[in-house]
Design a protein around this motif. Structure first.
Motif, PDB file in Angstrom:
ATOM      1  N   TYR A  76       0.859  -1.186   0.000  1.00  0.00           N
ATOM      2  CA  TYR A  76       0.000   0.000   0.000  1.00  0.00           C
ATOM      3  C   TYR A  76       0.892   1.231   0.000  1.00  0.00           C
ATOM      4  CZ  TYR A  76      -3.495  -3.402   1.077  1.00  0.00           C
ATOM      5  OH  TYR A  76      -4.303  -4.510   1.013  1.00  0.00           O
ATOM      6  N   ARG A  77       0.527   2.154  -0.838  1.00  0.00           N
ATOM      7  CA  ARG A  77       1.357   3.352  -0.949  1.00  0.00           C
ATOM      8  C   ARG A  77       0.628   4.527  -0.309  1.00  0.00           C
ATOM      9  NH1 ARG A  77       5.435   5.416  -4.447  1.00  0.00           N
ATOM     10  NH2 ARG A  77       5.484   3.711  -5.922  1.00  0.00           N
ATOM     11  N   LEU A  78       1.366   5.251   0.506  1.00  0.00           N
ATOM     12  CA  LEU A  78       0.818   6.483   1.076  1.00  0.00           C
ATOM     13  C   LEU A  78       1.111   7.594   0.086  1.00  0.00           C
ATOM     14  CD1 LEU A  78       2.047   6.442   4.766  1.00  0.00           C
ATOM     15  CD2 LEU A  78      -0.304   6.229   3.974  1.00  0.00           C
ATOM     16  N   SER A  79       0.097   8.062  -0.572  1.00  0.00           N
ATOM     17  CA  SER A  79       0.366   9.100  -1.562  1.00  0.00           C
ATOM     18  C   SER A  79       0.695  10.412  -0.849  1.00  0.00           C
ATOM     19  CB  SER A  79      -0.840   9.268  -2.469  1.00  0.00           C
ATOM     20  OG  SER A  79      -1.981   9.458  -1.679  1.00  0.00           O
ATOM     21  N   GLU A  80       1.473  11.221  -1.507  1.00  0.00           N
ATOM     22  CA  GLU A  80       1.825  12.528  -0.942  1.00  0.00           C
ATOM     23  C   GLU A  80       0.560  13.360  -0.832  1.00  0.00           C
ATOM     24  OE1 GLU A  80       4.849  13.824   0.111  1.00  0.00           O
ATOM     25  OE2 GLU A  80       5.514  11.739  -0.040  1.00  0.00           O
ATOM     26  N   LEU A  81       0.456  14.145   0.229  1.00  0.00           N
ATOM     27  CA  LEU A  81      -0.735  14.968   0.392  1.00  0.00           C
ATOM     28  C   LEU A  81      -0.670  16.174  -0.540  1.00  0.00           C
ATOM     29  CD1 LEU A  81      -1.235  15.032   4.270  1.00  0.00           C
ATOM     30  CD2 LEU A  81      -2.128  13.427   2.602  1.00  0.00           C
ATOM     31  N   SER A  82      -1.820  16.535  -1.058  1.00  0.00           N
ATOM     32  CA  SER A  82      -1.879  17.737  -1.890  1.00  0.00           C
ATOM     33  C   SER A  82      -1.818  18.962  -0.965  1.00  0.00           C
ATOM     34  CB  SER A  82      -3.187  17.743  -2.669  1.00  0.00           C
ATOM     35  OG  SER A  82      -4.259  17.859  -1.757  1.00  0.00           O
ATOM     36  N   GLU A  83      -1.723  20.144  -1.526  1.00  0.00           N
ATOM     37  CA  GLU A  83      -1.685  21.367  -0.704  1.00  0.00           C
ATOM     38  C   GLU A  83      -2.942  21.458   0.156  1.00  0.00           C
ATOM     39  OE1 GLU A  83      -0.898  25.031  -2.592  1.00  0.00           O
ATOM     40  OE2 GLU A  83       1.240  24.584  -2.557  1.00  0.00           O
ATOM     41  N   ASP A  84      -4.092  21.247  -0.485  1.00  0.00           N
ATOM     42  CA  ASP A  84      -5.354  21.347   0.263  1.00  0.00           C
ATOM     43  C   ASP A  84      -5.380  20.345   1.414  1.00  0.00           C
ATOM     44  OD1 ASP A  84      -6.174  23.320  -1.402  1.00  0.00           O
ATOM     45  OD2 ASP A  84      -7.540  22.070  -2.601  1.00  0.00           O
ATOM     46  N   GLU A  85      -4.853  19.142   1.134  1.00  0.00           N
ATOM     47  CA  GLU A  85      -4.867  18.111   2.186  1.00  0.00           C
ATOM     48  C   GLU A  85      -3.919  18.466   3.324  1.00  0.00           C
ATOM     49  OE1 GLU A  85      -6.107  14.144  -0.425  1.00  0.00           O
ATOM     50  OE2 GLU A  85      -4.010  14.729  -0.302  1.00  0.00           O
ATOM     51  N   ARG A  86      -2.804  19.089   2.981  1.00  0.00           N
ATOM     52  CA  ARG A  86      -1.873  19.488   4.046  1.00  0.00           C
ATOM     53  C   ARG A  86      -2.490  20.584   4.926  1.00  0.00           C
ATOM     54  NH1 ARG A  86       3.737  19.770   0.911  1.00  0.00           N
ATOM     55  NH2 ARG A  86       2.406  19.174  -0.827  1.00  0.00           N
ATOM     56  N   ILE A  87      -3.217  21.478   4.278  1.00  0.00           N
ATOM     57  CA  ILE A  87      -3.882  22.524   5.065  1.00  0.00           C
ATOM     58  C   ILE A  87      -4.966  21.886   5.945  1.00  0.00           C
ATOM     59  CG2 ILE A  87      -5.379  24.562   4.888  1.00  0.00           C
ATOM     60  CD1 ILE A  87      -3.734  25.271   2.318  1.00  0.00           C
ATOM     61  N   ALA A  88      -5.665  20.924   5.365  1.00  0.00           N
ATOM     62  CA  ALA A  88      -6.696  20.219   6.151  1.00  0.00           C
ATOM     63  C   ALA A  88      -6.042  19.473   7.316  1.00  0.00           C
ATOM     64  CB  ALA A  88      -7.450  19.240   5.257  1.00  0.00           C
ATOM     65  N   ALA A  89      -4.853  18.891   7.060  1.00  0.00           N
ATOM     66  CA  ALA A  89      -4.141  18.175   8.127  1.00  0.00           C
ATOM     67  C   ALA A  89      -3.741  19.140   9.241  1.00  0.00           C
ATOM     68  CB  ALA A  89      -2.903  17.481   7.559  1.00  0.00           C
ATOM     69  N   LEU A  90      -3.367  20.350   8.856  1.00  0.00           N
ATOM     70  CA  LEU A  90      -2.981  21.366   9.841  1.00  0.00           C
ATOM     71  C   LEU A  90      -4.187  21.732  10.707  1.00  0.00           C
ATOM     72  CD1 LEU A  90      -0.496  23.143  10.551  1.00  0.00           C
ATOM     73  CD2 LEU A  90      -1.402  24.867   8.997  1.00  0.00           C
ATOM     74  N   CYS A  91      -5.316  21.926  10.062  1.00  0.00           N
ATOM     75  CA  CYS A  91      -6.542  22.251  10.810  1.00  0.00           C
ATOM     76  C   CYS A  91      -6.906  21.098  11.759  1.00  0.00           C
ATOM     77  CB  CYS A  91      -7.713  22.489   9.852  1.00  0.00           C
ATOM     78  SG  CYS A  91      -7.570  24.000   8.917  1.00  0.00           S
ATOM     79  N   HIS A  92      -6.771  19.873  11.240  1.00  0.00           N
ATOM     80  CA  HIS A  92      -7.115  18.687  12.030  1.00  0.00           C
ATOM     81  C   HIS A  92      -6.231  18.608  13.279  1.00  0.00           C
ATOM     82  CE1 HIS A  92      -6.683  14.273  12.854  1.00  0.00           C
ATOM     83  NE2 HIS A  92      -8.001  14.356  12.802  1.00  0.00           N
ATOM     84  N   ARG A  93      -4.926  18.814  13.082  1.00  0.00           N
ATOM     85  CA  ARG A  93      -4.000  18.765  14.222  1.00  0.00           C
ATOM     86  C   ARG A  93      -4.326  19.887  15.227  1.00  0.00           C
ATOM     87  NH1 ARG A  93       0.863  16.297  15.881  1.00  0.00           N
ATOM     88  NH2 ARG A  93       0.018  14.629  14.597  1.00  0.00           N
ATOM     89  N   ALA A  94      -4.619  21.078  14.693  1.00  0.00           N
ATOM     90  CA  ALA A  94      -4.937  22.207  15.580  1.00  0.00           C
ATOM     91  C   ALA A  94      -6.168  21.889  16.425  1.00  0.00           C
ATOM     92  CB  ALA A  94      -5.168  23.460  14.733  1.00  0.00           C
TER      93      ALA A  94
END
Lengths: 490, 231
Positions: free
Chosen positions: B158-176
C-alpha cells in the motif's frame, strides 16, 4: 519473597518509564527467583543488552531498596526460544514445567549453567500449539519417536496438491511430487526441485509432506528451511548436543529442506548434511530438496553433495505462462471466496509475470480495495488499486531500459547494441535485447528495429526466432533470458 | 530513574495514534488495512510505502496492537544498522506483530537481508504478522538476495500518496483541532504559505503558536500569528 520484590520493582519502573519503554523492555523480562537471588530472563540478546545498558543499574538499586538491606544477587540472562515462546502463549507462565519441551534438537539438552547465563531448564515442556499460529500452518503437529525426540513438522496445511495449480511450466515437477507422495523413499529419492523464486517449489514440497501425513498420521515428516538446519546445528554444537541433532534428523520418515543454496560456503553444515543425507537414503527415508538453481551450478557446495543430489530425480519448475497465471489467480480468488471475472484475471496476469508470490501480493491488494470500496472486482477497480504498480511498469519496461539492463548484464556498452558490430559477444546480447523488447513492450518490429540503430524489422524477427531456438537448446541463454526478464519485470 | 528519551527511537512515540492522524481520502485504504493488522484481523503480510505520515502510522499501528494486548516489536532498521542483524531480529517472530521501518536502508546489506529472509520464513510458519515499510515499494528496493526480493513481493503493498496542498492545510486544521486550537481555514492557509510545507515543520509551528497563545492568553488570529512569528 523474591517475587514480591520484583513486583514492587515493576510497579516503580512502570511509574518511572514511559509506557512504551516499559512495555518494550521491561515487561518482556521473565523472573526466575530463589533464596537471595533474582534472575531476569530477556527474550533475546538484544533486549538483554539494551536492558543491561540502560535499566539494569536502576533495577539493582530498586531490588536493594525493597530487599530491606538483605544482600540480593540480581542477574540478567537470555531465555531460550522455548521459554520465550511459552511466554508468548501464556502471559503468566507456570513456575515449573512438567512436560517434555524438546521440539528441536538443540533444545533436547539443557544449556549448561553459565552458558550465556542461562540456567538449566528443570524439566522441559511441550509447546502444544501456538495460539497465534497462522491458519495455514498445521498447529505444531508433533510426533514422538525413539529416544523421546519430538518432531515438529512445520507443514503448512494450505499447501496441498489440490490447491496447486498445474500448468506446462510445472507439470513435470507436479507429477514427480505425486509419485513421491504415493511411493515415499522408493519413487525418486531425493526429489530435487529447482527453479527461480516464487514458482511453487515450496508448495509442492509441502503438498508431498501433507499427503504423507494424510496417509499416515504418525509419519515423521519434517519440513525446514536450510538456514534452520544450519542454525540448529550451530546451536547443537554450542550446547554440545550434536548427537541429539544427528539422531533427530536421521530418524524422520521424510525430510524436506527448502532453498539448499543457503548451504553454500557453510562447510561444517555441508559435512553434517552429507552424513544425514547418506543415512536417510540408506534407510529408505524420503528426501525432498529445493534450490534456486541446478545442483551443479551451486557455488560453494561440495562436489560429493552435488553428485548425490542427482541420484534421484532433478526437476525444474519454470515461471508460469499466462494461462497458468490466470488459473492461479482464479484459484486464489476462489479460496478467498471472491468473485474474480476472467477478464480481470487476464488483465492482472498479463501485467504481473515474474512469479506466483507477486501475483498473490497483487491479488491481495485488489481484494482489499474491493472490500474497502464495497465494489466488485473489475478492470477499472484493478487499474485504480494498482495504478502505482502499473505506472512503474510502464516506466520501467521501455526500449531504453531493456538496452541498459542487457548492456549492464553482459558488461558491454549500450553503443555496442546499436552498432553494426557482429562479433558473437555483441550480437547475442543484441538479439536477446530485441527478443525481450518484443516480449515486454508493445512496440512493433519496425519500432524495435529503429530503436536498435535503425535496423530492419526482419532483423528483429530473426533475432526473436534465434533466441527462441537458443532458449530450447542452450541452458546458458535460457538462464540469461530468465534472469533478464526477472530484472526487467520485478 | 529519569525517563529520558532513548538515543535510538526503539520505543514508540505515544503521541502517534490513529486518532490524531489526518486521513486524506487517498490514504483511507492503507489506514484501514493498518488497523486490521493492528487488531490481528487483517492481512498478515503488509508493506507500506511512502514518505509523509509513514512513521506516524506505523507507530499508531503498534500502539493499537499493544493496546489490544498483542506483543509488538518495532524496529527502525536505519537506526540499527550497526547492530548485528541476526541479533536484532532474533526471536522477533515470537511477537504477534513485527514492524520494520526503513527497509531501503538494509538493501544491499547481506547480513540484514539474510536475517530478514530468515525472519520471514519463521513468521510464515508461526502466527506473527509482518508490517514492513519504506519510502519505496519493494520492486524499487535494491535488494540483492533474490529470495528476499521475491518474499517481499508476496506482501500486500500500500502506498501512502503525498498529500496535496489542500490536504496538508486540512491536516494542519485537524491537528490544531486536536490540540484545542481554534484555527480557521484562512489562518491555516496563512501559516501554510509562510513556512516549510512538510507536515513535521507545520506541526512544529503549531506547537510554537500553541505555547505563545497560552502564555499570552490570546486566541490565534492572523495579526497575532504575524507578530509572534515575525512574519
Amino acid at each position: 519473597m523474591s517475587d514480591a520484590i520484583w513486583q514492587r520493582c515493576l510497579a516503580v519502573l512502570q511509574e518511572e518509564l514511559p509506557a512504551q519503554q516499559f512495555n518494550t523492555w521491561i515487561r518482556p523480562l521473565r523472573l526466575e527467583a530463589g533464596e537471595g537471588w533474582l534472575r531476569l530472563l530477556a527474550p533475546n540478546r538484544f533486549v538483554k543488552d539494551w536492558v543491561n545498558d540502560r535499566f539494569f543499574a536502576r533495577i539493582e538499586e530498586l531490588v536493594a531498596e525493597f530487599a530491606g538491606g538483605q544482600g540480593f544477587n540480581v542477574e540478567l540472562a537470555i531465555a531460550d526460544r522455548q521459554q520465550s515462546a511459552m511466554a508468548r502463549q501464556r502471559p503468566t507462565p507456570p513456575a515449573s514445567y512438567g512436560e517434555d519441551l524438546s521440539q528441536s534438537p538443540a533444545a533436547t539438552e539443557s544449556a549448561p549453567a553459565g552458558d550465556e547465563g542461562v540456567a538449566p531448564v528443570p524439566a522441559p515442556a511441550i509447546i502444544q500449539s501456538s495460539t497465534a499460529a497462522a491458519p495455514t500452518t498445521t498447529p505444531q503437529r508433533q510426533v514422538e519417536v525413539e529416544g523421546g525426540i519430538r518432531h515438529q513438522s512445520s507443514l503448512m496445511e494450505g499447501y496441498t496438491f489440490e490447491t496447486f495449480v498445474e500448468g506446462k511450466s510445472n507439470q513435470l515437477a507436479r507429477a514427480a511430487a505425486s509419485q513421491v507422495a504415493e511411493n515415499p523413499g522408493r519413487a525418486y529419492n531425493p526429489l530435487f526441485l529447482y527453479g527461480g523464486v516464487g514458482l511453487g517449489k515450496t508448495h509442492l514440497m509441502h503438498a508431498v509432506g501433507n499427503s504423507l501425513v494424510q496417509q499416515n498420521p504418525n509419519a515423521r515428516v519434517v519440513y525446514l528451511h536450510s538456514e534452520r538446519f544450519v542454525a540448529d546445528m550451530v546451536k547443537a554444537l554450542q550446547l554440545n548436543a550434536i548427537n541429539e541433532f544427528k539422531r533427530y534428523y536421521r530418524s524422520v520418515d521424510a525430510l524436506l529442506i527448502d532453498d539448499i543454496q543457503f548451504f553454500s560456503g557453510k562447510e561444517r553444515s555441508q559435512e553434517e548434511f552429507f552424513h544425514t543425507f547418506n543415512a536417510l537414503l540408506e534407510g529408505g527415508q524420503q528426501m525432498i530438496l529445493t534450490c534456486d538453481r541446478y545442483p551443479k551450478e551451486i557455488k560453494g557446495l561440495e562436489e560429493r553433495l552435488k553428485s548425490r543430489f542427482g541420484w534421484g530425480l532433478t526437476v525444474a519448475v519454470e515461471p508460469p505462462e499466462l494461462e497458468t497465471r490466470v488459473a492461479i489467480l482464479l484459484k486464489k480468488a476462489e479460496q478467498e471466496n471472491i468473485p474474480l471475472p476472467s477478464d480481470a484475471a487476464f488483465f492482472i496476469a498479463q501485467r504481473v509475470r515474474s512469479n506466483v508470490r507477486e501475483l498473490e501480493g497483487v491479488l491481495k491488494r485488489v481484494i482489499a480495495s474491493s472490500r474497502f470500496m464495497a465494489k466488485p472486482i473489475d478492470i477499472p477497480l484493478i487499474k485504480e488499486s494498482l495504478k502505482d504498480l502499473l505506472a512503474l511498469q510502464d516506466k520501467q519496461v521501455s526500449l531504453d531500459n531493456i538496452q541498459r539492463t542487457v548492456a549492464e548484464y553482459y558488461k558491454i556498452k549500450i553503443a555496442d547494441l546499436m552498432s553494426k558490430r557482429r562479433s558473437r559477444s555483441v550480437a547475442r546480447p543484441r538479439q536477446l535485447a530485441m527478443a525481450l523488447s518484443k516480449e515486454l513492450t508493445n512496440h512493433s518490429l519496425p519500432e524495435i528495429g529503429e530503436g536498435f540503430g535503425g535496423r530492419d524489422h526482419t532483423t528483429v524477427l530473426h533475432a526473436c526466432r534465434k533466441i527462441k531456438e537458443l532458449r530450447d537448446a542452450d541452458a546458458d541463454i535460457r538462464e540469461d533470458y530468465k534472469n533478464l526478464i526477472r530484472l526487467l519485470t520485478t | 530513574m529519569a525517563s529520558t528519551q532513548l538515543p535510538l527511537a526503539l520505543s514508540l512515540d505515544t503521541e502517534a495514534t490513529f486518532d490524531n492522524y489526518y486521513v486524506a481520502p487517498s490514504q483511507q485504504l492503507p489506514v484501514a488495512v493498518l488497523k486490521g493488522v493492528a487488531t490481528g484481523q487483517g492481512e498478515k503480510l503488509v508493506y507500506l510505502a511512502g514518505r509523509s505520515g509513514r512513521r506516524h502510522l506505523l507507530q499508531a499501528c503498534c500502539q493499537l496492537a499493544d493496546a489490544q494486548g498483542r506483543s509488538v516489536r518495532y524496529i527502525p532498521a536505519a537506526e540499527l544498522l550497526d547492530y548485528p542483524a541476526e541479533m536484532v531480529l532474533e526471536d522477533a517472530d515470537l511477537a504477534d506483530l513485527v514492524c520494520i521501518d526503513g527497509l531501503s536502508a538494509i538493501a544491499g546489506r547481506s547480513d540484514w537481508e539474510v536475517a530478514l529472509f530468515s525472519l520471514y520464513n519463521r513468521a510464515l510458519g508461526g502466527g506473527c504478522s509482518l508490517l514492513f515499510a519504506s519510502t519505496d515499494v519493494p520492486d524499487q528496493l535494491a535488494i540483492e538476495l533474490p529470495d528476499l526480493a521475491s518474499r517481499l513481493q508476496s506482501f500486500s503493498v500500500y502506498r501512502l500518496s503525498e498529500l496535496s496542498e489542500d490536504e496538508r492545510i486540512a491536516a494542519l486544521c485537524h491537528r490544531a483541532q486536536i490540540m484545542g486550537l481554534d484555527i480557521n481555514e484562512a489562518l491555516a492557509e496563512f501559516i501554510y504559505r509562510r513556512c516549510q510545507r512538510d507536515l513535521k515543520a507545520l506541526f512544529g509551528v503549531l506547537s510554537d503558536l500553541d505555547r505563545h497563545s497560552l502564555a499570552r492568553q490570546r486566541r490565534l488570529t492572523i495579526p497575532f500569528v504575524k507578530e509572534i512569528m515575525s512574519w
